[in-house]
Design a protein around this motif. Sequence first.
Motif, PDB file in Angstrom:
ATOM      1  N   ARG A  36       0.828  -1.217   0.000  1.00 44.53           N
ATOM      2  CA  ARG A  36       0.000   0.000   0.000  1.00 44.53           C
ATOM      3  C   ARG A  36       0.858   1.262   0.000  1.00 44.53           C
ATOM      4  O   ARG A  36       0.433   2.283  -0.544  1.00 44.53           O
ATOM      5  CB  ARG A  36      -0.928  -0.020   1.232  1.00 44.53           C
ATOM      6  CG  ARG A  36      -1.924   1.082   1.261  1.00 44.53           C
ATOM      7  CD  ARG A  36      -2.962   0.901   0.156  1.00 44.53           C
ATOM      8  NE  ARG A  36      -3.896   1.996   0.182  1.00 44.53           N
ATOM      9  CZ  ARG A  36      -3.898   2.996  -0.695  1.00 44.53           C
ATOM     10  NH1 ARG A  36      -3.038   3.027  -1.676  1.00 44.53           N
ATOM     11  NH2 ARG A  36      -4.780   3.962  -0.597  1.00 44.53           N
ATOM     12  N   ARG A  40      -1.941   1.591  -5.103  1.00 47.40           N
ATOM     13  CA  ARG A  40      -3.214   0.959  -4.778  1.00 47.40           C
ATOM     14  C   ARG A  40      -3.042  -0.560  -4.741  1.00 47.40           C
ATOM     15  O   ARG A  40      -2.215  -1.114  -5.450  1.00 47.40           O
ATOM     16  CB  ARG A  40      -4.264   1.328  -5.827  1.00 47.40           C
ATOM     17  CG  ARG A  40      -4.516   2.819  -5.892  1.00 47.40           C
ATOM     18  CD  ARG A  40      -5.484   3.167  -6.986  1.00 47.40           C
ATOM     19  NE  ARG A  40      -4.861   2.883  -8.286  1.00 47.40           N
ATOM     20  CZ  ARG A  40      -5.522   2.815  -9.427  1.00 47.40           C
ATOM     21  NH1 ARG A  40      -6.822   2.997  -9.458  1.00 47.40           N
ATOM     22  NH2 ARG A  40      -4.904   2.571 -10.556  1.00 47.40           N
ATOM     23  N   THR A  42      -5.249  -4.290  -4.774  1.00 50.19           N
ATOM     24  CA  THR A  42      -6.488  -5.042  -4.891  1.00 50.19           C
ATOM     25  C   THR A  42      -6.238  -6.449  -4.357  1.00 50.19           C
ATOM     26  O   THR A  42      -5.138  -6.981  -4.479  1.00 50.19           O
ATOM     27  CB  THR A  42      -7.006  -5.072  -6.347  1.00 50.19           C
ATOM     28  OG1 THR A  42      -8.247  -5.770  -6.389  1.00 50.19           O
ATOM     29  CG2 THR A  42      -6.028  -5.724  -7.286  1.00 50.19           C
ATOM     30  N   ASN A  64      -3.028   1.604 -13.926  1.00 46.13           N
ATOM     31  CA  ASN A  64      -3.589   0.260 -13.757  1.00 46.13           C
ATOM     32  C   ASN A  64      -2.636  -0.853 -14.192  1.00 46.13           C
ATOM     33  O   ASN A  64      -3.066  -1.942 -14.564  1.00 46.13           O
ATOM     34  CB  ASN A  64      -4.930   0.130 -14.490  1.00 46.13           C
ATOM     35  CG  ASN A  64      -5.935   1.122 -13.993  1.00 46.13           C
ATOM     36  OD1 ASN A  64      -5.919   1.503 -12.825  1.00 46.13           O
ATOM     37  ND2 ASN A  64      -6.818   1.562 -14.874  1.00 46.13           N
ATOM     38  N   ALA A 115      -9.287 -10.768  -7.771  1.00 50.19           N
ATOM     39  CA  ALA A 115      -8.656  -9.466  -7.517  1.00 50.19           C
ATOM     40  C   ALA A 115      -8.982  -8.498  -8.661  1.00 50.19           C
ATOM     41  O   ALA A 115      -9.264  -7.322  -8.424  1.00 50.19           O
ATOM     42  CB  ALA A 115      -7.147  -9.624  -7.365  1.00 50.19           C
ATOM     43  N   GLN A 116      -8.962  -9.000  -9.891  1.00 48.57           N
ATOM     44  CA  GLN A 116      -9.319  -8.172 -11.042  1.00 48.57           C
ATOM     45  C   GLN A 116     -10.783  -7.729 -10.943  1.00 48.57           C
ATOM     46  O   GLN A 116     -11.110  -6.560 -11.164  1.00 48.57           O
ATOM     47  CB  GLN A 116      -9.095  -8.950 -12.339  1.00 48.57           C
ATOM     48  CG  GLN A 116      -9.441  -8.172 -13.593  1.00 48.57           C
ATOM     49  CD  GLN A 116      -9.376  -9.036 -14.833  1.00 48.57           C
ATOM     50  OE1 GLN A 116      -9.803 -10.202 -14.802  1.00 48.57           O
ATOM     51  NE2 GLN A 116      -8.844  -8.488 -15.903  1.00 48.57           N
ATOM     52  N   THR A 118     -12.574  -7.477  -8.194  1.00 48.01           N
ATOM     53  CA  THR A 118     -12.645  -6.525  -7.086  1.00 48.01           C
ATOM     54  C   THR A 118     -12.219  -5.139  -7.555  1.00 48.01           C
ATOM     55  O   THR A 118     -12.874  -4.139  -7.260  1.00 48.01           O
ATOM     56  CB  THR A 118     -11.751  -6.982  -5.917  1.00 48.01           C
ATOM     57  OG1 THR A 118     -12.212  -8.257  -5.467  1.00 48.01           O
ATOM     58  CG2 THR A 118     -11.761  -5.996  -4.774  1.00 48.01           C
ATOM     59  N   PHE A 119     -11.128  -5.082  -8.296  1.00 44.50           N
ATOM     60  CA  PHE A 119     -10.645  -3.800  -8.815  1.00 44.50           C
ATOM     61  C   PHE A 119     -11.695  -3.142  -9.714  1.00 44.50           C
ATOM     62  O   PHE A 119     -11.979  -1.947  -9.582  1.00 44.50           O
ATOM     63  CB  PHE A 119      -9.340  -3.997  -9.591  1.00 44.50           C
ATOM     64  CG  PHE A 119      -8.879  -2.756 -10.289  1.00 44.50           C
ATOM     65  CD1 PHE A 119      -8.265  -1.736  -9.582  1.00 44.50           C
ATOM     66  CD2 PHE A 119      -9.076  -2.595 -11.646  1.00 44.50           C
ATOM     67  CE1 PHE A 119      -7.849  -0.582 -10.217  1.00 44.50           C
ATOM     68  CE2 PHE A 119      -8.669  -1.444 -12.293  1.00 44.50           C
ATOM     69  CZ  PHE A 119      -8.053  -0.433 -11.579  1.00 44.50           C
ATOM     70  N   ASN A 120     -12.281  -3.919 -10.620  1.00 46.80           N
ATOM     71  CA  ASN A 120     -13.283  -3.372 -11.543  1.00 46.80           C
ATOM     72  C   ASN A 120     -14.516  -2.862 -10.794  1.00 46.80           C
ATOM     73  O   ASN A 120     -15.038  -1.794 -11.105  1.00 46.80           O
ATOM     74  CB  ASN A 120     -13.684  -4.414 -12.581  1.00 46.80           C
ATOM     75  CG  ASN A 120     -12.570  -4.707 -13.565  1.00 46.80           C
ATOM     76  OD1 ASN A 120     -11.715  -3.851 -13.810  1.00 46.80           O
ATOM     77  ND2 ASN A 120     -12.545  -5.907 -14.096  1.00 46.80           N
ATOM     78  N   VAL A 122     -14.791  -1.869  -7.580  1.00 46.58           N
ATOM     79  CA  VAL A 122     -14.472  -0.692  -6.774  1.00 46.58           C
ATOM     80  C   VAL A 122     -14.218   0.520  -7.675  1.00 46.58           C
ATOM     81  O   VAL A 122     -14.627   1.634  -7.362  1.00 46.58           O
ATOM     82  CB  VAL A 122     -13.272  -0.973  -5.843  1.00 46.58           C
ATOM     83  CG1 VAL A 122     -12.785   0.288  -5.155  1.00 46.58           C
ATOM     84  CG2 VAL A 122     -13.657  -2.020  -4.808  1.00 46.58           C
ATOM     85  N   SER A 123     -13.547   0.310  -8.809  1.00 44.43           N
ATOM     86  CA  SER A 123     -13.286   1.411  -9.744  1.00 44.43           C
ATOM     87  C   SER A 123     -14.573   2.020 -10.275  1.00 44.43           C
ATOM     88  O   SER A 123     -14.636   3.214 -10.555  1.00 44.43           O
ATOM     89  CB  SER A 123     -12.458   0.924 -10.931  1.00 44.43           C
ATOM     90  OG  SER A 123     -11.192   0.528 -10.515  1.00 44.43           O
TER      91      SER A 123
END
Length: 152
Positions: A36, A40, A42, A64, A115-116, A118-120, A122-123
């Motif tokens: 961190r 960022r 994820t 990204n 994880a991908q 989750t990133f999408n 949250v983004s």
Amino acid sequence: MFFIVLIILAAIGFVIQYLLGILQIKNFSKNYTDLRRNGRVTIGRRPSIFKAGTLVMIQINQKNIIEEARYMQGVTVFNKFKPLKGLEGINIKKMTDKDLNQKYNKLLVKAILDAQHTFNVVSNGGEIEKIPSPLMQVVNKVNRAFKKERSV
């Protein structure tokens, strides 16, 4: 007398598992904090009871692009995070399971894709749905089976 000894041994086992779980959480916190600091992060997860549970942390930059990744995989509390090589330089939004299947095992691929996802989510301003624990998944399956029997 036998049952008292059995209860004491079970209690000792629970305490040891609790303490080792705390050590594992500290390991997670240390690795998460390290990643961190640089950007960022994820997180992807694949919980399991009988197979190896898998947890992935991926650090990404402002474009990204994956800069660093770490994973923890196993069935015991003795597992620690290890570097996950081979993802550096890849755009997290453009990863596909076909790229990953050649390099990593199935559980690790599922955690990376989580994880991908989750990133999408949250983004795009969404919230991450909770993955039920393996025990809760079994309970939910049993409940659904009983509901089906009652409706027939």
